[in-house]
Design a protein around this motif. Structure first.
Motif, short mmCIF file in Angstrom:
data_model
loop_
_atom_site.label_atom_id
_atom_site.label_comp_id
_atom_site.label_asym_id
_atom_site.label_seq_id
_atom_site.Cartn_x
_atom_site.Cartn_y
_atom_site.Cartn_z
N ALA A 62 -9.67 1.29 -5.65
CA ALA A 62 -10.86 0.72 -5.04
C ALA A 62 -10.57 -0.67 -4.48
O ALA A 62 -9.59 -1.31 -4.87
CB ALA A 62 -11.99 0.63 -6.07
N SER A 63 -11.45 -1.10 -3.60
CA SER A 63 -11.30 -2.44 -3.03
C SER A 63 -11.39 -3.48 -4.14
O SER A 63 -12.25 -3.38 -5.02
CB SER A 63 -12.40 -2.66 -2.00
OG SER A 63 -12.16 -3.83 -1.30
N GLY A 64 -10.51 -4.42 -4.12
CA GLY A 64 -10.52 -5.47 -5.14
C GLY A 64 -9.80 -5.10 -6.42
O GLY A 64 -9.83 -5.85 -7.39
N SER A 65 -9.11 -3.97 -6.41
CA SER A 65 -8.44 -3.54 -7.64
C SER A 65 -7.08 -4.22 -7.81
O SER A 65 -6.40 -4.00 -8.81
CB SER A 65 -8.28 -2.02 -7.64
OG SER A 65 -7.58 -1.60 -6.48
N GLY A 66 -6.66 -4.98 -6.84
CA GLY A 66 -5.44 -5.76 -7.01
C GLY A 66 -4.23 -5.22 -6.27
O GLY A 66 -3.11 -5.68 -6.48
N LYS A 67 -4.44 -4.27 -5.36
CA LYS A 67 -3.31 -3.65 -4.65
C LYS A 67 -2.56 -4.67 -3.79
O LYS A 67 -1.33 -4.78 -3.84
CB LYS A 67 -3.82 -2.51 -3.75
CG LYS A 67 -4.65 -1.47 -4.46
CD LYS A 67 -5.09 -0.36 -3.54
CE LYS A 67 -6.02 -0.81 -2.43
NZ LYS A 67 -7.37 -1.22 -2.90
N SER A 68 -3.33 -5.41 -2.99
CA SER A 68 -2.68 -6.38 -2.10
C SER A 68 -1.98 -7.48 -2.90
O SER A 68 -0.88 -7.91 -2.56
CB SER A 68 -3.70 -7.01 -1.15
OG SER A 68 -4.18 -6.03 -0.27
N THR A 69 -2.65 -7.89 -3.97
CA THR A 69 -2.06 -8.91 -4.83
C THR A 69 -0.70 -8.43 -5.35
O THR A 69 0.29 -9.16 -5.31
CB THR A 69 -3.00 -9.19 -6.02
OG1 THR A 69 -4.28 -9.53 -5.51
CG2 THR A 69 -2.47 -10.30 -6.89
N PHE A 70 -0.67 -7.17 -5.79
CA PHE A 70 0.56 -6.59 -6.30
C PHE A 70 1.64 -6.53 -5.21
O PHE A 70 2.80 -6.90 -5.43
CB PHE A 70 0.25 -5.18 -6.84
CG PHE A 70 1.43 -4.49 -7.44
CD1 PHE A 70 2.08 -5.02 -8.55
CD2 PHE A 70 1.91 -3.30 -6.89
CE1 PHE A 70 3.18 -4.36 -9.10
CE2 PHE A 70 3.01 -2.66 -7.44
CZ PHE A 70 3.65 -3.19 -8.55
N1 LIG Z 1 -6.49 -16.14 -2.88
C1 LIG Z 1 -7.38 -15.62 -3.72
N2 LIG Z 1 -8.20 -16.43 -4.39
C2 LIG Z 1 -9.10 -15.94 -5.26
N3 LIG Z 1 -9.25 -14.64 -5.52
C3 LIG Z 1 -8.46 -13.78 -4.88
C4 LIG Z 1 -7.49 -14.24 -3.94
N4 LIG Z 1 -6.85 -13.14 -3.46
C5 LIG Z 1 -7.41 -12.08 -4.06
N5 LIG Z 1 -8.37 -12.46 -4.91
C6 LIG Z 1 -9.16 -11.58 -5.76
O1 LIG Z 1 -8.30 -10.74 -6.49
C7 LIG Z 1 -8.83 -9.46 -6.58
C8 LIG Z 1 -7.84 -8.44 -6.02
O2 LIG Z 1 -7.72 -8.64 -4.65
P1 LIG Z 1 -6.77 -7.77 -3.74
O3 LIG Z 1 -6.75 -8.34 -2.39
O4 LIG Z 1 -5.48 -7.59 -4.42
O5 LIG Z 1 -7.54 -6.40 -3.71
P2 LIG Z 1 -7.17 -5.08 -2.94
O6 LIG Z 1 -6.97 -4.03 -3.96
O7 LIG Z 1 -6.09 -5.31 -1.99
O8 LIG Z 1 -8.51 -4.79 -2.14
P3 LIG Z 1 -8.70 -4.12 -0.70
O9 LIG Z 1 -8.51 -2.68 -0.89
O10 LIG Z 1 -10.08 -4.46 -0.33
O11 LIG Z 1 -7.69 -4.74 0.20
C9 LIG Z 1 -10.11 -9.47 -5.81
O12 LIG Z 1 -11.16 -9.60 -6.72
C10 LIG Z 1 -10.04 -10.69 -4.96
O13 LIG Z 1 -11.31 -11.27 -4.80
#
Ligand SMILES: Nc1ncnc2c1ncn2[C@@H]1O[C@H](COP(=O)(O)OP(=O)(O)OP(=O)(O)O)[C@@H](O)[C@H]1O
Ligand SMILES: [Mg+2]
Lengths: 265, 406
Positions: A62-70
């Motif tokens: 799901a969106s916000g699950s941390g994929k991009s962060t990873f």
């Molecule tokens: N620079 C940042 N500062 C604060 N919070 C962040 C930052 N980057 C990401 N987050 C938070 O970390 C969590 C994971 O974000 P991430 O971008 O990894 O999600 P995602 O799985 O890639 O979502 P999506 O599918 O929408 O791209 C989210 O709650 C987001 O708000």
């Protein structure tokens, strides 16, 4: 879109490889916390994972699950708050910024959802960009860039600017750019997010053929259909791995394309 | 990344915003141009003054009767009756640093030729005078030692006198009247122009043998001045001291008493003048330098804008392997290229403006190679100095945030 059963020859070969191939990515108890002053966001809450050479992994969630962060941590663009990340056996946290830039330059290819090509810069020059930051002479740079563009089927578009290319073509230039320094890992964060379904499958066809040649690919996608072109699927939820499974019979994008109506029709 | 690629990227980035780059460079162009023109004016003025001083005579010293200490600068001129011809002979004989000396006295008189008459300065001296003052003749020649001995009625005339009395007719060989006495014109001196030291027209003069003037016109045996040339420019200070000591001795001046003469050294005058023009040049250049500073701030401003605009590009470059150093160099070189191009155009503008001022205002302007080299170095330094902060800012960007920047 219906997944075609793949032929047994291609399915059997990588399965064997997975066994004997070395581990290229190893993460242990990865945590990432964003400190926003009064609140803290736990984007990753303990991710442990191994990826071997030649794998094709789709990350869903799901969106916000941390994929991009990873992905950013895997791509050495970001550092984890805690946990270990070994890239080809090297502990990345011990490296300096300059060395990390070197890894991004030579070991990792990055493909973004928004293409991120430089405007008013030709496809060839965009593709060439990473070679500018490595010790490659001018003739070799040109040669590699042309080769990479041919690999993604844009050998005849070298002089075009991004504004003169379709979204799919732009993404293919971005893929060529990611490949030009012959990385061992390709990271793609929602590469098909801005593309229509046929173009998406075309991109997946390129990914599959690259993976066939041994390139390790990690791909983030929201679309289940797209994930089915990978060999392994990982699902994130709330910063943790919820599911991690082998896709038994990955669809072959080349086959799927034959069944899809082309744009002209 | 190698320098050549970085340079190409910088040039292309600047070419992309031609108008903006040009306007930004304008500050540097004007600044460098102004500095070059101003320094050119200053150095030109200095050179002119130096030339004028050299024009007075070669390594010249000027001994006048009367003391500077008494009644100020020029009031003592000729006030005492102590300077005599024997002093001249003694100076030549005893002062080792002296090459030549000529006595002189002066009066003014009305001069007539046919129907024209002209009031001018009459100087009585010896033939050495023309040598010491390095003053050649445009026609004819000076008078001789014999003319001095015989108190002959011969005269050398300056260009201004020639113009007023003869205009187009040949002057040499004609007879003019000074007071009631007829004088034969033996030579016409070349034009020397305005004197920087005394601020008078040097060509408005008639030069006759010392004895003629003393015996037939003024009736006074005293000298008003002695003109001396030192053997070398560096020797002029030694000559000054030797003359001073000698004359004090000859005039029997006791230790506690002031001189009854004044020795002025043209080298002093030249140094003073060049000091003054250096101050002026410095002043003009620093005013122009302010516009360079403004130009530098303009570059910094536009580079900051550029970094913000290209945040995403910076993110992409970092993601594909650019180090902080690569990014920093890219922006720094862009700033330096801008300031160097500005500097080059500024040099062209400065040289052009100098030529224009020289030809329209008639000011002498000297654009030296060192001023141009200095301008180039300063332009580069400005690029580095004012480009550093924006480049630093670009290099410090977080790649993820930069990639996400809209
Ligand atoms: N620079 C940042 N500062 C604060 N919070 C962040 C930052 N980057 C990401 N987050 C938070 O970390 C969590 C994971 O974000 P991430 O971008 O990894 O999600 P995602 O799985 O890639 O979502 P999506 O599918 O929408 O791209 C989210 O709650 C987001 O708000
Ligand atoms: Mg994401």
């Amino acid at each position: 879109m219906s997944a075609q059963p793949t032929n047994s020859l291609q399915a059997a070969e990588p399965a064997e490889e997975v066994k004997r191939e070395e581990v290229v990515i190893q993460v242990q108890e990865l945590h990432k916390t964003y400190d926003l002053g009064e609140t803290q966001v736990h984007a990753l809450r303990g991710v442990t994972l191994e990826i071997r050479r030649g794998e094709f992994v789709a990350i869903m969630g799901a969106s916000g699950s941390g994929k991009s962060t990873f992905m950013n941590i895997l791509g050495c663009l970001d550092k984890p708050s805690s946990g270990r990340y070994l890239l080809e056996g090297t502990d990345v946290s011990s490296l300096e910024k300059k060395q990390l830039a070197g890894i991004r330059n030579r070991k990792i290819g990055f493909v973004f959802q928004g293409f991120n090509l430089l405007a008013r810069t030709t496809a060839l020059e965009n593709t060439e960009l990473p070679t500018l930051y490595s010790r490659v002479d001018k003739i070799e740079r040109r040669r590699r860039a042309v080769e990479a563009l041919k690999m993604v089927g844009l050998g005849d578009r070298t002089g075009h600017f991004p504004s003169q290319l379709s979204g799919g073509q732009q993404q293919r230039v971005a893929i060529a750019r990611a490949l030009v320094n012959r990385p061992s890992i390709l990271l793609a964060d929602e590469p098909t997010g801005n593309l229509d379904s046929r173009t998406s499958v075309e991109v997946m066809e390129i990914f599959q053929s690259l993976n066939d040649k041994g390139l390790t690919i990690i791909l983030v996608t929201h679309e289940h259909d797209i994930s089915q072109f990978a060999k392994r699927s990982i699902v994130f939820r709330d910063g943790k791995i919820k599911r991690d499974e082998i896709i038994p019979n990955p669809a072959r994008a080349a086959e799927v394309l034959k069944t899809m109506p082309s744009v002209e029709e | 990344m190698d320098l050549l690629s970085t340079l190409r990227i910088a040039l292309r980035a600047l070419a992309r915003n031609k108008m903006r780059s040009t306007l930004t460079m304008l500050g540097i162009i004007i600044g460098v141009g102004a500095v070059i023109a101003m320094v050119g004016i200053g150095q030109g003025a200095d050179q002119t003054v130096q030339r004028q001083i050299a024009n007075l005579g070669s390594n010249m010293l000027f001994v006048s009767s009367g003391s500077m200490n008494r009644g100020g600068l020029n009031l003592g001129w000729g006030a005492t009756k102590t300077l005599v011809r024997a002093d001249v002979a003694a100076i030549v004989r005893e002062c080792h640093a002296v090459a030549a000396a000529a006595p002189g006295t002066q009066t003014s008189a009305q001069v007539v030729y046919e129907n024209d008459n002209w009031g001018t300065r009459i100087t009585g001296t010896t033939p050495e005078y023309f040598e010491i003052r390095t003053w050649p003749f445009q026609s004819g020649a000076g008078f001789t030692e014999d003319d001095v001995t015989n108190a002959a009625n011969v005269a050398a005339i300056g260009e201004t006198v020639r113009k007023n009395l003869f205009s187009t007719t040949e002057a040499v060989g004609k007879t003019i009247r000074i007071g009631n006495l007829p004088f034969k014109v033996v030579g016409v001196l070349v034009a020397k122009g305005q004197s920087p030291a005394m601020n008078e027209d040097q060509d408005d003069t008639i030069i006759v043998p010392l004895t003629t003037l003393q015996k037939k016109i003024t009736g006074q045996p005293w000298l008003r001045f002695i003109m001396v040339s030192a053997k070398s420019r560096s020797g002029s200070y030694a000559a000054q001291q030797q003359i001073q000591a000698l004359l004090r001795d000859r005039h029997r001046i006791r230790q506690e008493q002031p001189d009854d003469f004044t020795v002025r050294n043209l080298a002093d005058l030249a140094d003073l003048a060049s000091e003054a023009s250096k101050v002026m040049t410095g002043l003009l250049a620093s005013i122009a330098g302010v516009s360079l500073l403004v130009g530098g701030i303009g570059i910094m401003n536009i580079m900051l804008v550029s970094v913000t605009e290209r945040t995403r590009e910076i993110g992409v470059r970092m993601a594909i392997g650019a180090t902080e150093g690569d990014v920093q160099r890219q922006f720094l070189i862009e700033a330096v290229v801008m300031s160097l191009i500005g500097g080059a155009l500024g040099i062209a503008v400065g040289v052009g403006a100098s030529l224009l001022i020289a030809s329209t205002a008639g000011w002498p302007i000297l654009v030296s190679a060192s001023a141009i080299a200095g301008a180039a170095v300063v332009a580069m330094a400005i690029g580095i100095f004012f480009g550093y902060y924006p480049a630093q800012k670009a290099a410090r960007l977080d790649p993820i945030e930069a990639l996400r920047y809209e």
